[in-house]
Design an enzyme around this catalytic site. Structure first.
Site, PDB file in Angstrom:
ATOM      1  N   GLU A  88       5.177 -23.839   0.490  1.00 11.31           N
ATOM      2  CA  GLU A  88       5.959 -24.772  -0.322  1.00 11.31           C
ATOM      3  C   GLU A  88       7.341 -25.013   0.307  1.00 11.31           C
ATOM      4  O   GLU A  88       7.957 -24.088   0.842  1.00 11.31           O
ATOM      5  CB  GLU A  88       6.107 -24.147  -1.711  1.00 11.31           C
ATOM      6  CG  GLU A  88       6.620 -25.034  -2.793  1.00 11.31           C
ATOM      7  CD  GLU A  88       6.538 -24.355  -4.160  1.00 11.31           C
ATOM      8  OE1 GLU A  88       6.818 -25.033  -5.151  1.00 11.31           O
ATOM      9  OE2 GLU A  88       6.211 -23.141  -4.220  1.00 11.31           O
TER      10      GLU A  88
ATOM     11  N   LYS B 288       4.681 -31.867  -7.376  1.00  8.51           N
ATOM     12  CA  LYS B 288       4.300 -30.682  -8.152  1.00  8.51           C
ATOM     13  C   LYS B 288       4.309 -31.025  -9.640  1.00  8.51           C
ATOM     14  O   LYS B 288       5.197 -31.741 -10.126  1.00  8.51           O
ATOM     15  CB  LYS B 288       5.291 -29.556  -7.863  1.00  8.51           C
ATOM     16  CG  LYS B 288       4.921 -28.193  -8.418  1.00  8.51           C
ATOM     17  CD  LYS B 288       5.902 -27.135  -7.887  1.00  8.51           C
ATOM     18  CE  LYS B 288       5.549 -25.738  -8.352  1.00  8.51           C
ATOM     19  NZ  LYS B 288       6.465 -24.730  -7.738  1.00  8.51           N
TER      20      LYS B 288
ATOM     21  N   CYS C  37       1.823 -24.325  -5.807  1.00  5.98           N
ATOM     22  CA  CYS C  37       2.199 -23.046  -6.390  1.00  5.98           C
ATOM     23  C   CYS C  37       1.873 -22.905  -7.881  1.00  5.98           C
ATOM     24  O   CYS C  37       0.745 -22.650  -8.252  1.00  5.98           O
ATOM     25  CB  CYS C  37       3.682 -22.784  -6.138  1.00  5.98           C
ATOM     26  SG  CYS C  37       4.134 -21.035  -6.311  1.00  5.98           S
TER      27      CYS C  37
END
Length: 632
Positions: A45, A114, A168
């Site tokens: 990330e 995200k 994530c």
């Protein structure tokens, strides 16, 4: 390569807040992945800046440097077909998003934001970023180009591969975005992560990746930030994981000070067809997505993956006791239910001293032990004929005596002679008729004895024989409960060996396992077996391998041959494999009529050929196109 793609997880050396130096490491790893014929490589990330830059993300200098070095990466990888997925902070409409950029051949194919931002304990992403979970059908401008931007992006080569990307915390959410990606056809999933290290977290992280790959029936590739991210109160280990349909194929050693790159060859063709064969996948809700076409990908020249030659047999020895206990429990409790429901207290089994009848007897014996039933109510019948040797008969007797069951011996030679005479068959003509008369004589005896004793005839035939039709129709093909019918020969050998824990039968089991597989229907020579099954129909190890791949996900014959050549390298050459694969296909198709009327039996593994369980097929389906595909 029959649907195989090589994927990679890369953990680069990171300097927080220094995109220039990070870019050099990223380029090195992309080049390394390309040299290794990797189709797609994923990075951690916020790869260019470092994840822990915190409020520096709100500084113009860092974002400008990141964008400059992203352009440099594109320039340096313009002739690289490998797709690289790297993390960046994207400024769009005066908002900052934590994103994944998908790069190939010097171009950005798409950018995925995200969805779920952690904002607790050591992570406070909402301080700098906002969620992108509602962004769909949108583009963003970078370097004068309009680039697809949103959570609705999937990437495909229009062949076997379609992949999606999440970041994530997305994986840790109650409903990960990858669920929706999989529902829309993604069979390959990537995750750019910055997951810090805590006691026990690595094991949970691996389990999460592995189980998500199983739930989505996909391959899942995960890359987490390395030790260079460690700062203030957090330490990062750089965990890289590649899983496929519930199994982890590769993971790295964490806490490396150098760049790491792990690869694995994932079978995306298999995953696509497993979705058709094994699950309610097709009932999943689809959403509107944008499919981004990728350019030609590197092709694998050699497969870097171990192919298990015995797919029905557990590969880990430590699992043996648990797995065998489970198999025998399923068999035993299936039989208990049948006997209890029918109010039957006796079991009748034909015992030959071979593998199948041995397991049937042992599992029946276990059922009687569980219920506290009298072992003498298990009536084991040995029925010597023209081919019976003293070795097999002796082993049958020893096993029955050790188990304390009732043993009866009925010689079938006179019965068979009378049958030959009745149908005017020459006793010296050792044809199929000669063999089948004996098989049906034995079945007739067992059925009639069961009627006389008020018992249940326990079938001994296994899944391998069911697949090949290696049984006599209305002979050993028939029983009142086929206890072994979903256990292949290779697994039967494995389970029987497990029973050696009982020292009273260990020696006889050793000899049974060492005895050539034979129906013993042709006359023996000097008390030695002359009719070995595997010399007639081929090795059961090969047939079980063929069966697994043919049924499990409908593999094409050419792929089965390809995999078998790798799995049995040094044991069987391609010519031998092709010979027995052709025979398998011919027998599998022509013998379906036997399976259409096979008796009940407990489903033990993931494959059954019972028409009431897994397999429904026309008895007169033609095999021609399967043989043609193999020839091509």
């Amino acid at each position: 390569m029959f649907g195989y793609y090589r994927v990679a997880s890369a953990v680069n050396k990171t300097i927080v807040g220094n995109p220039a130096k990070n870019a050099e490491e990223i380029i090195t790893l992309i080049q390394d992945a390309y040299a290794k014929e990797v189709s797609v490589v994923v990075f951690p990330e916020l790869t260019l800046t470092g994840y822990t830059a915190s409020d520096l993300f709100l500084n113009q200098t860092l974002i400008a440097s990141q964008n400059e070095k992203l352009a440099y990466i594109l320039q340096q990888t313009s002739d690289i077909h490998t797709i690289a997925i790297i993390g960046l902070a994207l400024l769009e409409a005066d908002r900052l998003y934590n994103c994944a950029a998908v790069l190939q051949n010097g171009k950005i194919l798409g950018i995925v934001p995200k969805s779920y931002l952690p904002n607790k304990k050591e992570f406070y992403e909402k301080r700098q970023f906002i969620t992108g979970r509602d962004i769909t059908r949108t583009t963003t401008e970078l370097y004068g180009e309009e680039i697809p931007f949103g959570v609705d992006l999937l990437f495909s080569d229009s062949k076997e591969m379609t992949f999606g990307v999440e970041l994530c915390e997305d994986l840790w959410a109650v409903t990960p975005p990858s669920n929706h990606m999989a529902n829309n056809g993604a069979n390959l999933l990537f995750n750019l992560s910055a997951s810090n290290e805590l006691i026990g977290k690595a094991e949970y992280r691996e389990e999460l990746v592995r189980t998500q790959s199983g739930r989505c029936m996909a391959a899942y590739v995960y890359a987490s930030a390395g030790v260079g991210e460690s700062t203030t109160d957090t330490v990062f280990g750089g965990h890289a994981i590649i899983s496929e349909y519930g199994s982890t194929l590769a993971q790295n050693e964490r806490f490396s000070l150098e760049n790491t790159l792990i690869t694995a060859d994932v079978d995306l063709e298999r995953l696509r067809w497993l979705r058709l064969n094994e699950s309610s996948y097709s009932d999943g809700r689809r959403k509107k997505t944008r499919i981004i076409k990728v350019d030609n990908l590197p092709e694998i020249t050699t497969l870097d993956r171990k192919i298990n030659p015995m797919p029905f047999v557990p590969s880990l020895f430590e699992e043996k006791k648990h797995r065998c206990d489970e198999i025998v429990q399923i068999q035993a409790h299936g039989l208990i239910k049948r006997m209890s429901h029918a109010h039957i207290t006796k079991a009748v089994i034909g015992i030959s001293g071979g593998l199948d009848s041995t397991l049937a007897l042992l599992s029946t014996h276990r059922a009687f032990e569980i219920m506290g039933w009298d072992h003498t109510n298990i009536i084991a019948v040995t029925m010597p004929g023209f081919g019976t040797t003293s070795r097999t008969k002796s082993n049958a007797v020893k096993l029955c005596e050790a188990l304390g069951v009732t043993l009866r011996t009925i010689d079938i030679t006179d019965i068979s002679h009378k049958e030959f005479e009745a149908i005017e068959h020459n006793v010296n003509e050792h044809s199929v008729t000669y063999e089948n008369v004996q098989a049906r004589a034995r079945t007739s005896i067992l059925m009639n004895m069961a009627n006389k004793e008020g018992g249940l005839v326990i079938g001994t035939g296994d899944l391998s024989e069911v697949a090949l039709g290696w049984s006599t129709y209305n002979g050993d093909h028939m029983s009142m409960y086929a206890i072994n019918s979903s256990i292949p020969k290779t697994l039967i050998q494995y389970v029987i060996e497990y029973f050696k824990y009982d020292e009273s039968i260990a020696d006889v089991i050793d000899d049974i396992l060492d005895t050539p597989i034979s129906p013993e229907l042709l006359p023996h020579k000097e008390d030695e077996i002359v009719q070995e099954t595997e010399s007639i129909v081929g090795p059961y190890a090969l047939h079980d391998f063929f069966l697994y791949h043919f049924i499990k996900y409908g593999a094409k014959p050419a792929k089965i041959r390809f995999l078998a050549t790798l799995a049995f390298e040094g044991k069987y050459d391609q010519e031998t494999i092709t010979k027995w694969l052709k025979l398998f296909l011919k027998r599998f198709f022509t013998q379906q009529f036997k399976r259409s009327c096979m008796p009940d039996g407990p489903k033990v593994g993931t494959i059954s050929l019972s028409p009431r369980a897994d397999w429904k097929m026309a008895s007169d389906a033609d095999v021609e196109i399967w043989l043609e595909e193999l020839e091509k």
